[in-house]
Design a protein around this motif. Structure first.
Motif, PDB file in Angstrom:
ATOM      1  N   SER A  43      29.969 115.736  99.260  1.00  0.00           N
ATOM      2  CA  SER A  43      30.703 115.865  97.998  1.00  0.00           C
ATOM      3  C   SER A  43      30.084 115.009  96.901  1.00  0.00           C
ATOM      4  O   SER A  43      30.136 115.374  95.728  1.00  0.00           O
ATOM      5  CB  SER A  43      32.172 115.510  98.198  1.00  0.00           C
ATOM      6  N   LEU A  44      29.469 113.890  97.265  1.00  0.00           N
ATOM      7  CA  LEU A  44      28.795 113.052  96.262  1.00  0.00           C
ATOM      8  C   LEU A  44      27.538 113.719  95.717  1.00  0.00           C
ATOM      9  O   LEU A  44      27.156 113.504  94.571  1.00  0.00           O
ATOM     10  CB  LEU A  44      28.439 111.685  96.860  1.00  0.00           C
ATOM     11  N   LEU A  45      26.888 114.524  96.552  1.00  0.00           N
ATOM     12  CA  LEU A  45      25.626 115.165  96.157  1.00  0.00           C
ATOM     13  C   LEU A  45      25.808 116.607  95.693  1.00  0.00           C
ATOM     14  O   LEU A  45      24.844 117.244  95.273  1.00  0.00           O
ATOM     15  CB  LEU A  45      24.648 115.149  97.333  1.00  0.00           C
ATOM     16  N   LYS A  46      27.010 117.117  95.761  1.00  0.00           N
ATOM     17  CA  LYS A  46      27.254 118.543  95.586  1.00  0.00           C
ATOM     18  C   LYS A  46      26.818 119.099  94.229  1.00  0.00           C
ATOM     19  O   LYS A  46      26.084 120.059  94.156  1.00  0.00           O
ATOM     20  CB  LYS A  46      28.735 118.835  95.802  1.00  0.00           C
ATOM     21  N   HIS A  47      27.268 118.524  93.161  1.00  0.00           N
ATOM     22  CA  HIS A  47      27.010 119.092  91.834  1.00  0.00           C
ATOM     23  C   HIS A  47      25.841 118.370  91.171  1.00  0.00           C
ATOM     24  O   HIS A  47      26.028 117.387  90.468  1.00  0.00           O
ATOM     25  CB  HIS A  47      28.267 118.998  90.969  1.00  0.00           C
ATOM     26  N   HIS A  48      24.659 118.874  91.404  1.00  0.00           N
ATOM     27  CA  HIS A  48      23.488 118.266  90.770  1.00  0.00           C
ATOM     28  C   HIS A  48      23.034 119.147  89.616  1.00  0.00           C
ATOM     29  O   HIS A  48      23.299 120.341  89.577  1.00  0.00           O
ATOM     30  CB  HIS A  48      22.359 118.052  91.784  1.00  0.00           C
ATOM     31  N   LYS A  49      22.373 118.534  88.683  1.00  0.00           N
ATOM     32  CA  LYS A  49      21.861 119.266  87.530  1.00  0.00           C
ATOM     33  C   LYS A  49      20.328 119.273  87.531  1.00  0.00           C
ATOM     34  O   LYS A  49      19.708 119.364  86.480  1.00  0.00           O
ATOM     35  CB  LYS A  49      22.404 118.651  86.242  1.00  0.00           C
ATOM     36  N   GLU A 105      22.655 102.138 111.558  1.00  0.00           N
ATOM     37  CA  GLU A 105      21.971 103.038 110.630  1.00  0.00           C
ATOM     38  C   GLU A 105      22.329 104.485 110.955  1.00  0.00           C
ATOM     39  O   GLU A 105      22.551 104.825 112.111  1.00  0.00           O
ATOM     40  CB  GLU A 105      20.450 102.863 110.726  1.00  0.00           C
ATOM     41  N   PHE A 106      22.361 105.295 109.905  1.00  0.00           N
ATOM     42  CA  PHE A 106      22.646 106.714 110.063  1.00  0.00           C
ATOM     43  C   PHE A 106      21.502 107.518 109.478  1.00  0.00           C
ATOM     44  O   PHE A 106      21.024 107.204 108.385  1.00  0.00           O
ATOM     45  CB  PHE A 106      23.941 107.092 109.319  1.00  0.00           C
ATOM     46  N   LYS A 107      21.062 108.538 110.203  1.00  0.00           N
ATOM     47  CA  LYS A 107      20.060 109.485 109.677  1.00  0.00           C
ATOM     48  C   LYS A 107      20.799 110.728 109.260  1.00  0.00           C
ATOM     49  O   LYS A 107      21.595 111.279 110.019  1.00  0.00           O
ATOM     50  CB  LYS A 107      19.020 109.820 110.740  1.00  0.00           C
ATOM     51  N   LEU A 108      20.520 111.177 108.041  1.00  0.00           N
ATOM     52  CA  LEU A 108      21.252 112.303 107.503  1.00  0.00           C
ATOM     53  C   LEU A 108      20.278 113.274 106.841  1.00  0.00           C
ATOM     54  O   LEU A 108      19.598 112.909 105.900  1.00  0.00           O
ATOM     55  CB  LEU A 108      22.270 111.815 106.485  1.00  0.00           C
ATOM     56  N   PRO A 109      20.180 114.500 107.348  1.00  0.00           N
ATOM     57  CA  PRO A 109      19.362 115.503 106.654  1.00  0.00           C
ATOM     58  C   PRO A 109      20.157 116.037 105.458  1.00  0.00           C
ATOM     59  O   PRO A 109      21.344 116.318 105.572  1.00  0.00           O
ATOM     60  CB  PRO A 109      19.144 116.590 107.707  1.00  0.00           C
ATOM     61  N   VAL A 110      19.492 116.134 104.326  1.00  0.00           N
ATOM     62  CA  VAL A 110      20.131 116.607 103.099  1.00  0.00           C
ATOM     63  C   VAL A 110      19.351 117.803 102.551  1.00  0.00           C
ATOM     64  O   VAL A 110      18.118 117.778 102.528  1.00  0.00           O
ATOM     65  CB  VAL A 110      20.162 115.485 102.040  1.00  0.00           C
ATOM     66  N   THR A 111      20.074 118.825 102.123  1.00  0.00           N
ATOM     67  CA  THR A 111      19.465 119.972 101.457  1.00  0.00           C
ATOM     68  C   THR A 111      20.171 120.176 100.133  1.00  0.00           C
ATOM     69  O   THR A 111      21.376 120.353 100.093  1.00  0.00           O
ATOM     70  CB  THR A 111      19.605 121.246 102.314  1.00  0.00           C
ATOM     71  N   LEU A 112      19.397 120.125  99.061  1.00  0.00           N
ATOM     72  CA  LEU A 112      19.926 120.404  97.730  1.00  0.00           C
ATOM     73  C   LEU A 112      19.549 121.837  97.381  1.00  0.00           C
ATOM     74  O   LEU A 112      18.373 122.207  97.438  1.00  0.00           O
ATOM     75  CB  LEU A 112      19.352 119.436  96.698  1.00  0.00           C
ATOM     76  N   LYS A 113      20.539 122.630  97.060  1.00  0.00           N
ATOM     77  CA  LYS A 113      20.316 124.043  96.772  1.00  0.00           C
ATOM     78  C   LYS A 113      19.626 124.229  95.420  1.00  0.00           C
ATOM     79  O   LYS A 113      19.886 123.485  94.482  1.00  0.00           O
ATOM     80  CB  LYS A 113      21.646 124.801  96.758  1.00  0.00           C
ATOM     81  N   ALA A 114      18.776 125.220  95.355  1.00  0.00           N
ATOM     82  CA  ALA A 114      18.060 125.549  94.121  1.00  0.00           C
ATOM     83  C   ALA A 114      19.036 126.046  93.068  1.00  0.00           C
ATOM     84  O   ALA A 114      20.045 126.678  93.397  1.00  0.00           O
ATOM     85  CB  ALA A 114      16.985 126.604  94.384  1.00  0.00           C
ATOM     86  N   THR A 115      18.716 125.757  91.822  1.00  0.00           N
ATOM     87  CA  THR A 115      19.554 126.261  90.719  1.00  0.00           C
ATOM     88  C   THR A 115      19.204 127.702  90.450  1.00  0.00           C
ATOM     89  O   THR A 115      18.053 128.112  90.550  1.00  0.00           O
ATOM     90  CB  THR A 115      19.350 125.412  89.455  1.00  0.00           C
ATOM     91  N   LYS A 116      20.202 128.470  90.085  1.00  0.00           N
ATOM     92  CA  LYS A 116      19.975 129.915  89.884  1.00  0.00           C
ATOM     93  C   LYS A 116      19.793 130.229  88.439  1.00  0.00           C
ATOM     94  O   LYS A 116      20.173 129.611  87.548  1.00  0.00           O
ATOM     95  CB  LYS A 116      21.152 130.694  90.441  1.00  0.00           C
TER      96      LYS A 116
END
Length: 116
Positions: A43-49, A105-116
Motif C-alpha cells: 500500500s505504501l508503494l501502490k500509487h507511484h507517478k 532482516e526481510f527480503k521482499l520482491p517488489v514489482t512496480l507496474k508500468a504506467t499506461k
C-alpha cells in the motif's frame, strides 16, 4: 416452534461466547503475519507517478526497528529511479502489523507496474 426457538437461543449463546473468548485473547490478535507486512508495504508503494514503459522489478532487503519503522538496507533494481523511489517511500515509515522479533532482516520482491 418452541424447539426451534430453544435451538436458536443456544446457537446465539454459543456464537456470543466464542466471539467473547477471541476478543479477550490479545495474544491471538498480535501474532506476526508476514502477509500483513507485505500488504502494508504494497500500500505504501501502490500509487507511484513514475513514467515506466514496462514493469520494474526490485529486490528489497529491509529491517524493522524497535519503533516498528521500516529501515531499507538495500534495493537491487535495474532502474536507479525505481531504487530511489522505493527508498524514499519505505524508509522510516511506520507499519501497524506485529513483526516477529526473531527475524532481523526481510527480503521482499517488489514489482512496480508500468504506467499506461
Amino acid at each position: 416452534m418452541k424447539r426451534f426457538q430453544s435451538l436458536l437461543l443456544a446457537l446465539a449463546i454459543a456464537i456470543c461466547s466464542t466471539v467473547a473468548v477471541n476478543a479477550n485473547n490479545p495474544e491471538a490478535a498480535t501474532q506476526p503475519d508476514p502477509r500483513m507486512m507485505s500488504i502494508e508495504i504494497s500500500s505504501l508503494l501502490k500509487h507511484h507517478k513514475l513514467n515506466l514503459k514496462k514493469d520494474a522489478r526490485a529486490n528489497v532487503l529491509l529491517a524493522i526497528n524497535k519503533d516498528n519503522e521500516i529501515v531499507v538496507l538495500s534495493v537491487e533494481a535495474e532502474n536507479k529511479v525505481v531504487e530511489r523511489f522505493i527508498k524514499e517511500k519505505l524508509n522510516y515509515k511506520k507499519i501497524n502489523c506485529p513483526v516477529n522479533p526473531e527475524v532481523e532482516e526481510f527480503k521482499l520482491p517488489v514489482t512496480l507496474k508500468a504506467t499506461k
